[in-house]
Design a protein around this motif. Structure first.
Motif, PDB file in Angstrom:
ATOM      1  N   ARG A   7       5.808 -21.647 -16.199  1.00 22.58           N
ATOM      2  CA  ARG A   7       5.213 -20.150 -16.223  1.00 22.58           C
ATOM      3  C   ARG A   7       5.601 -19.347 -15.390  1.00 22.58           C
ATOM      4  O   ARG A   7       5.911 -19.743 -14.411  1.00 22.58           O
ATOM      5  N   LEU A   8       5.676 -17.988 -15.906  1.00 21.85           N
ATOM      6  CA  LEU A   8       6.303 -16.923 -14.773  1.00 21.85           C
ATOM      7  C   LEU A   8       5.045 -15.948 -14.415  1.00 21.85           C
ATOM      8  O   LEU A   8       3.995 -15.752 -15.234  1.00 21.85           O
ATOM      9  N   PHE A   9       4.918 -16.074 -13.129  1.00 16.84           N
ATOM     10  CA  PHE A   9       3.721 -15.164 -12.598  1.00 16.84           C
ATOM     11  C   PHE A   9       4.434 -13.639 -12.174  1.00 16.84           C
ATOM     12  O   PHE A   9       5.146 -13.594 -11.517  1.00 16.84           O
ATOM     13  N   LYS A  10       3.574 -12.642 -12.843  1.00 13.16           N
ATOM     14  CA  LYS A  10       3.877 -11.474 -12.660  1.00 13.16           C
ATOM     15  C   LYS A  10       2.699 -10.683 -11.793  1.00 13.16           C
ATOM     16  O   LYS A  10       1.685 -10.974 -12.080  1.00 13.16           O
ATOM     17  N   GLY A  11       3.027  -9.859 -10.951  1.00 12.03           N
ATOM     18  CA  GLY A  11       1.789  -9.510  -9.942  1.00 12.03           C
ATOM     19  C   GLY A  11       1.427  -7.986 -10.236  1.00 12.03           C
ATOM     20  O   GLY A  11       0.720  -7.296  -9.593  1.00 12.03           O
ATOM     21  N   LEU A  12       1.712  -7.535 -11.451  1.00 11.50           N
ATOM     22  CA  LEU A  12       1.373  -5.931 -11.914  1.00 11.50           C
ATOM     23  C   LEU A  12       0.022  -6.000 -12.025  1.00 11.50           C
ATOM     24  O   LEU A  12      -0.552  -4.851 -11.466  1.00 11.50           O
ATOM     25  N   ASP A  13      -1.057  -7.167 -12.675  1.00  9.68           N
ATOM     26  CA  ASP A  13      -2.460  -6.580 -12.786  1.00  9.68           C
ATOM     27  C   ASP A  13      -2.967  -6.634 -11.435  1.00  9.68           C
ATOM     28  O   ASP A  13      -3.805  -5.764 -10.962  1.00  9.68           O
ATOM     29  N   LEU A  14      -2.514  -7.730 -10.298  1.00  3.49           N
ATOM     30  CA  LEU A  14      -3.065  -7.711  -9.094  1.00  3.49           C
ATOM     31  C   LEU A  14      -2.971  -6.494  -8.548  1.00  3.49           C
ATOM     32  O   LEU A  14      -3.683  -5.778  -7.553  1.00  3.49           O
ATOM     33  N   ALA A  15      -1.603  -6.105  -8.606  1.00  2.00           N
ATOM     34  CA  ALA A  15      -1.187  -4.660  -7.856  1.00  2.00           C
ATOM     35  C   ALA A  15      -2.051  -3.587  -8.451  1.00  2.00           C
ATOM     36  O   ALA A  15      -2.400  -2.655  -7.522  1.00  2.00           O
ATOM     37  N   ALA A  16      -2.250  -3.647  -9.542  1.00  2.00           N
ATOM     38  CA  ALA A  16      -3.021  -2.385 -10.384  1.00  2.00           C
ATOM     39  C   ALA A  16      -4.553  -2.370  -9.638  1.00  2.00           C
ATOM     40  O   ALA A  16      -5.042  -1.529  -9.318  1.00  2.00           O
ATOM     41  N   ARG A  17      -5.038  -3.655  -9.503  1.00  2.00           N
ATOM     42  CA  ARG A  17      -6.556  -3.755  -8.897  1.00  2.00           C
ATOM     43  C   ARG A  17      -6.458  -3.182  -7.457  1.00  2.00           C
ATOM     44  O   ARG A  17      -7.278  -2.654  -6.893  1.00  2.00           O
ATOM     45  N   ILE A  18      -5.419  -3.468  -6.669  1.00  2.00           N
ATOM     46  CA  ILE A  18      -5.418  -3.378  -5.220  1.00  2.00           C
ATOM     47  C   ILE A  18      -5.130  -1.634  -5.487  1.00  2.00           C
ATOM     48  O   ILE A  18      -5.758  -0.988  -4.382  1.00  2.00           O
TER      49      ILE A  18
END
Ligand code: NAD
Length: 290
Positions: A7-18
């Motif tokens: 699996r590949l992890f992308k941090g875009l959703d986490l970044a959007a929440r921050i």
């Protein structure tokens, strides 16, 4: 193209929440936080990165401006002194590497702890080291938040960090220890890197050596956060040999959309917090004077 098994992890959703949290905090200020980013005019890659960052800073309610480093080391020191004294600048970030003759810690000392959002001023680095509320370097904080996003609590996790720099590996080791993980910090002189990484549940790699981490470095199902971003003729590459670890690693972070966007969001949060603290202090000083 064959389907990837790991699996590949992308941090875009986490970044959007921050960024949403930062925007909410910034909305409490009468004018947006102002951060000046100093960049080397001859480093086209760093400059382009900076311009992309400035374009997304508005999402977090930040006014990010870019300036060239002044020519000589003396001129850069005078430039930083002027930024430190400027009433209309809340924070400054300095793109590494600094021009010849300038050291990051010397630059942070001149800037002062209030406007240092890279976590390099000894007061900010010291607060992190002794467990006081701190503004850690954005990349280290981003790795911690990505790890928590993937694992939940980190207590008892075995983590190997590859790369012991002062902006990534070392502050990350402190953050992970505070989260009660067991941490092994590896570097270029580590004699048997694989012996350390192969027993880890989580490997965080920030060496800047494409292809460094292969299947022999990982236990089956391990999670890898690939912090490195190296420009190669084939595009941006992390430290992980993706083809070699596919089907062996459980999850690998995407380069550059894994830890990268979360790092940017953590930098933005540091800027907003610096602005809040500075403006609160200014208000307090005005009240005391009257
Ligand atoms: P640095 O050069 O200051 O430190 C590199 C570290 O890796 C050193 O501790 C060195 O000993 C270690 N190292 C080098 N070769 C090694 C090897 N073969 N085996 C084991 N350890 C080795 O670099 P840095 O500023 O910490 O950045 C590291 C990487 O992370 C770079 O590729 C950089 O572009 C990237 N980076 C990414 C982000 C992000 O948000 N994704 C942010 C900052 C840096």
């Amino acid at each position: 193209m064959a389907e990837r098994k790991t699996r590949l992890f992308k941090g875009l959703d986490l970044a959007a929440r921050i960024n949403t949290e930062s925007r909410t905090l910034a909305a409490g200020l009468d004018t947006p936080p102002v951060c000046l980013v100093l960049a080397d005019r001859d480093n086209a890659g760093a400059r382009a990165y900076c311009e992309r960052q400035a374009a997304t800073a508005a999402q977090a309610g930040i006014d990010m401006r870019i300036a060239d480093y002044a020519g000589t080391a003396n001129a850069i020191h005078a430039q930083i002194d002027a930024i430190a004294a400027a009433a209309d600048i809340d924070a400054a970030a300095m793109l590494l590497p600094l021009p010849h003759g300038c050291e990051p810690v010397e630059a942070a000392l001149r800037l002062g702890p209030e406007k240092d959002v890279d976590g390099l001023h000894p007061l900010n680095a010291g607060r992190l080291a002794i467990g006081l509320p701190a503004r850690p370097p954005a990349t280290a904080m981003a790795c911690l938040l990505c790890a928590e996003e993937i694992f939940g609590a980190l207590r008892g996790l075995d983590v190997a960090i590859v790369g012991a720099s002062r902006i990534v590996g070392r502050p990350l080791a402190t953050l992970l220890l505070d989260a009660e993980a067991t941490v092994t910090l590896c570097h270029v002189a580590t004699s048997d890197l694989a012996a350390h990484t192969r027993v880890a549940d989580l490997v965080v790699t920030a060496a800047g050596v494409p292809g460094l981490i292969g299947a022999g470095h990982l236990k089956p199902g391990a999670v890898v956060l690939d912090v490195a971003v190296t420009a190669t003729p084939d595009g941006l590459r992390g430290d992980v040999d993706l083809a070699a670890v596919d089907g062996h690693a459980g999850l690998v972070s995407h380069v550059p959309d894994g830890v990268g966007p979360v790092t940017t969001a953590c930098l933005f949060r540091n800027i907003v917090e610096a602005a809040l603290a500075r403006r609160r202090a200014a208000l307090q000083a005005t009240r005391t004077a009257h």
